[in-house]
Write an enzyme that holds these catalytic residues in place. Sequence first.
Site, mmCIF file in Angstrom:
data_model
loop_
_atom_site.group_PDB
_atom_site.id
_atom_site.type_symbol
_atom_site.label_atom_id
_atom_site.label_comp_id
_atom_site.label_asym_id
_atom_site.label_seq_id
_atom_site.Cartn_x
_atom_site.Cartn_y
_atom_site.Cartn_z
ATOM 1 N N HIS A 154 50.700 32.895 51.272
ATOM 2 C CA HIS A 154 50.981 32.722 49.843
ATOM 3 C C HIS A 154 52.338 33.263 49.421
ATOM 4 O O HIS A 154 52.662 33.276 48.242
ATOM 5 C CB HIS A 154 49.896 33.401 48.996
ATOM 6 C CG HIS A 154 48.554 32.758 49.146
ATOM 7 N ND1 HIS A 154 47.403 33.329 48.668
ATOM 8 C CD2 HIS A 154 48.173 31.583 49.717
ATOM 9 C CE1 HIS A 154 46.365 32.545 48.939
ATOM 10 N NE2 HIS A 154 46.804 31.487 49.586
ATOM 11 N N ASP B 94 34.938 34.482 53.544
ATOM 12 C CA ASP B 94 35.512 33.346 52.802
ATOM 13 C C ASP B 94 35.614 32.152 53.753
ATOM 14 O O ASP B 94 34.696 31.321 53.806
ATOM 15 C CB ASP B 94 36.885 33.764 52.242
ATOM 16 C CG ASP B 94 37.683 32.601 51.666
ATOM 17 O OD1 ASP B 94 37.115 31.519 51.443
ATOM 18 O OD2 ASP B 94 38.901 32.762 51.439
ATOM 19 N N SER C 161 45.536 28.586 52.577
ATOM 20 C CA SER C 161 44.949 29.157 53.790
ATOM 21 C C SER C 161 43.500 28.669 53.873
ATOM 22 O O SER C 161 42.554 29.421 53.774
ATOM 23 C CB SER C 161 45.011 30.683 53.747
ATOM 24 O OG SER C 161 44.262 31.203 52.671
ATOM 25 N N ASP D 152 42.328 40.916 50.712
ATOM 26 C CA ASP D 152 41.998 39.729 51.494
ATOM 27 C C ASP D 152 43.083 39.564 52.558
ATOM 28 O O ASP D 152 44.109 38.934 52.308
ATOM 29 C CB ASP D 152 41.931 38.469 50.606
ATOM 30 C CG ASP D 152 41.572 37.229 51.424
ATOM 31 O OD1 ASP D 152 41.332 37.352 52.650
ATOM 32 O OD2 ASP D 152 41.533 36.121 50.836
ATOM 33 N N GLN E 200 47.242 38.821 53.041
ATOM 34 C CA GLN E 200 47.512 37.828 52.000
ATOM 35 C C GLN E 200 47.388 38.361 50.573
ATOM 36 O O GLN E 200 48.186 38.014 49.712
ATOM 37 C CB GLN E 200 46.537 36.663 52.209
ATOM 38 C CG GLN E 200 46.631 35.524 51.240
ATOM 39 C CD GLN E 200 45.673 34.393 51.618
ATOM 40 O OE1 GLN E 200 45.941 33.616 52.514
ATOM 41 N NE2 GLN E 200 44.529 34.327 50.946
ATOM 42 N N GLU E 201 46.353 39.195 50.310
ATOM 43 C CA GLU E 201 46.067 39.563 48.915
ATOM 44 C C GLU E 201 45.777 41.054 48.763
ATOM 45 O O GLU E 201 44.978 41.613 49.503
ATOM 46 C CB GLU E 201 44.861 38.768 48.393
ATOM 47 C CG GLU E 201 45.096 37.273 48.469
ATOM 48 C CD GLU E 201 43.864 36.442 48.094
ATOM 49 O OE1 GLU E 201 42.942 36.974 47.447
ATOM 50 O OE2 GLU E 201 43.841 35.258 48.470
ATOM 51 N N GLU F 16 49.743 33.141 43.908
ATOM 52 C CA GLU F 16 48.699 33.504 42.954
ATOM 53 C C GLU F 16 49.242 34.386 41.828
ATOM 54 O O GLU F 16 48.483 35.049 41.123
ATOM 55 C CB GLU F 16 47.524 34.161 43.684
ATOM 56 C CG GLU F 16 46.899 33.172 44.685
ATOM 57 C CD GLU F 16 45.591 33.639 45.301
ATOM 58 O OE1 GLU F 16 45.230 34.821 45.134
ATOM 59 O OE2 GLU F 16 44.924 32.808 45.947
ATOM 60 N N LYS G 248 37.664 36.659 41.448
ATOM 61 C CA LYS G 248 39.103 36.820 41.668
ATOM 62 C C LYS G 248 39.800 35.561 41.204
ATOM 63 O O LYS G 248 39.380 34.447 41.517
ATOM 64 C CB LYS G 248 39.435 37.180 43.126
ATOM 65 C CG LYS G 248 39.099 36.155 44.186
ATOM 66 C CD LYS G 248 39.717 36.583 45.528
ATOM 67 C CE LYS G 248 39.730 35.448 46.533
ATOM 68 N NZ LYS G 248 40.484 35.762 47.769
ATOM 69 N N HIS H 94 38.979 31.491 42.577
ATOM 70 C CA HIS H 94 39.934 30.381 42.400
ATOM 71 C C HIS H 94 40.485 29.959 43.766
ATOM 72 O O HIS H 94 40.073 30.497 44.794
ATOM 73 C CB HIS H 94 41.083 30.873 41.509
ATOM 74 C CG HIS H 94 41.904 31.949 42.165
ATOM 75 N ND1 HIS H 94 43.213 32.192 41.849
ATOM 76 C CD2 HIS H 94 41.587 32.843 43.153
ATOM 77 C CE1 HIS H 94 43.681 33.172 42.604
ATOM 78 N NE2 HIS H 94 42.714 33.585 43.388
ATOM 79 N N ARG H 95 41.446 29.020 43.784
ATOM 80 C CA ARG H 95 42.235 28.705 44.981
ATOM 81 C C ARG H 95 43.693 29.068 44.711
ATOM 82 O O ARG H 95 44.095 29.243 43.566
ATOM 83 C CB ARG H 95 42.151 27.203 45.330
ATOM 84 C CG ARG H 95 40.769 26.674 45.634
ATOM 85 C CD ARG H 95 40.005 27.455 46.671
ATOM 86 N NE ARG H 95 40.649 27.589 47.964
ATOM 87 C CZ ARG H 95 40.268 26.975 49.083
ATOM 88 N NH1 ARG H 95 39.242 26.148 49.051
ATOM 89 N NH2 ARG H 95 40.889 27.197 50.229
ATOM 90 N N SER H 96 44.482 29.109 45.774
ATOM 91 C CA SER H 96 45.899 29.442 45.564
ATOM 92 C C SER H 96 46.626 28.325 44.806
ATOM 93 O O SER H 96 47.563 28.585 44.059
ATOM 94 C CB SER H 96 46.577 29.738 46.895
ATOM 95 O OG SER H 96 46.371 28.694 47.808
ATOM 96 N N LYS I 62 33.736 29.344 46.425
ATOM 97 C CA LYS I 62 34.775 28.437 45.934
ATOM 98 C C LYS I 62 34.189 27.024 45.919
ATOM 99 O O LYS I 62 33.956 26.449 46.986
ATOM 100 C CB LYS I 62 35.966 28.440 46.891
ATOM 101 C CG LYS I 62 36.753 29.739 46.988
ATOM 102 C CD LYS I 62 37.667 29.680 48.229
ATOM 103 C CE LYS I 62 38.763 30.721 48.207
ATOM 104 N NZ LYS I 62 39.480 30.761 49.516
ATOM 105 N N GLU J 97 37.989 41.124 52.448
ATOM 106 C CA GLU J 97 37.559 39.736 52.681
ATOM 107 C C GLU J 97 38.260 39.179 53.921
ATOM 108 O O GLU J 97 39.442 39.455 54.137
ATOM 109 C CB GLU J 97 37.956 38.935 51.429
ATOM 110 C CG GLU J 97 37.779 37.440 51.506
ATOM 111 C CD GLU J 97 38.351 36.781 50.236
ATOM 112 O OE1 GLU J 97 38.336 37.399 49.147
ATOM 113 O OE2 GLU J 97 38.835 35.640 50.343
#
Length: 418
Positions: free
Chosen positions: A154, A311, A40, A242, A162-163, A204, A387, A364-366, A336, A284
């Site tokens: 994800h 983000d 994303s 997120d 998403q999270e 993730e 995260k 991090h990234r996915s 990031k 986020e």
Amino acid sequence: TIDAVHGARILDSRGYPTVRVSLELDDGRTVTGDAPAGASTGAHEAVELRDGGSAFGGRDVTQALHLIDTDISGLLTGRSWSAIGQIDAALAELDGTTGYRRLGANSVVATSIAASRALAHAADLPLWQWIAEITGSTPRMPVPHFNVLNGGAHAANELDFQEFMIAPVNAGSMADAVRIGADVYHALAALVRDRFGSLGLGDEGGFAPSIAAPEEALDLLVDAIRTAGYEPGVDQVAIALDPAANEFSQGDGSYRVLNDSLDRDGLVDYYRHLIDTYPIRSIEDGFAEDDHEGFRRMQAALGDRIQIVGDDLYVTDPQRIRDGGEQQLTNAALIKPNQIGTVSQTLGAIATAKSIGMASMVSHRSGETTDTFIADLVVGTGTGQIKSGAPGRGERVAKYNRLTEIAEQHPELPYGLI
Ligand code: PGA
Ligand code: ZN
């Protein structure tokens, strides 16, 4: 001095190629840096170089590897380098575009991370300590935000957000935080297995059961925290979200959540309802990356109650973070390195956020590798929050394990939010 530079194709955690840069140093040591990859991704991010064509679905990196072995190698080898800013500036000049479109942000970030390791090695310091030294920061162990339920881009379920993360804010140490995270993750696994028959898996490492309503995910988290024997609470075991609202934006300040179409105030009201009902400490990308008006309203309405993180809104760009602070869009920035391209620019983004009173959360990234640079980055800059996905799957736990290692070697480092 750097004697040789080499680019290699490795696979990321989604099974797509990414770039590993190796630098051979004059004392015989080799250091590496890996490029992660988002799914994303924000529209304003630095640009990865991908081949197109048919190999690996068009995502191969042969051109990037070639440029590392020729142009970047030609730039770096045989010269003596004393500062990361000097190396990163030379990379930017060699690239000559905005967003590293020529060399690729993937080549550049992997090179910059490897170069940071080379300089830390030359200074005879652990990476985090070198980062603390060059930035004048007070190092600190961060509160890990474990992403245990996945949706959006994800996961294959119908969950729009998403999270869904759990953050052991009240842990006494990194070891405690990791244990709490793992306990809740296991309690959640049992609950999800009972209710849905299968766990599902997101990019993730979080579970991805077939749920659609954010409330259902949040109920599961609260249950899991309790079943694991902990207390849900913003100052105890807290929840962070997120939504990654780009992915459910319909344009023009309108957002589709479940089957409702919400306008900006409707979405702010919905977030208010969630934070009134659940122990949420941070949200986020609650609005789409270019919906500054949405962020402004959210920050005005909820910014004194929770952390509001940009983000895709900021893409780790110091100038965008500064503008966001002036316009009061958020009170925190996500960090990031591959969104902006180099380690120096990443450190600049953290310094900018700090200078205007914004919090920073390292991320991090996915699509990840086992590179642990961000663990050292968050400790060295002392931002207090990271995260890195679920407390499961190698590429995610590599970062948590590096944090645990640093904490064990340096019990004097304080743990927690700033
Ligand atoms: P990405 O997701 O790495 O797929 O961009 C992470 C995030 O949105 O924070
Ligand atoms: Zn995000």
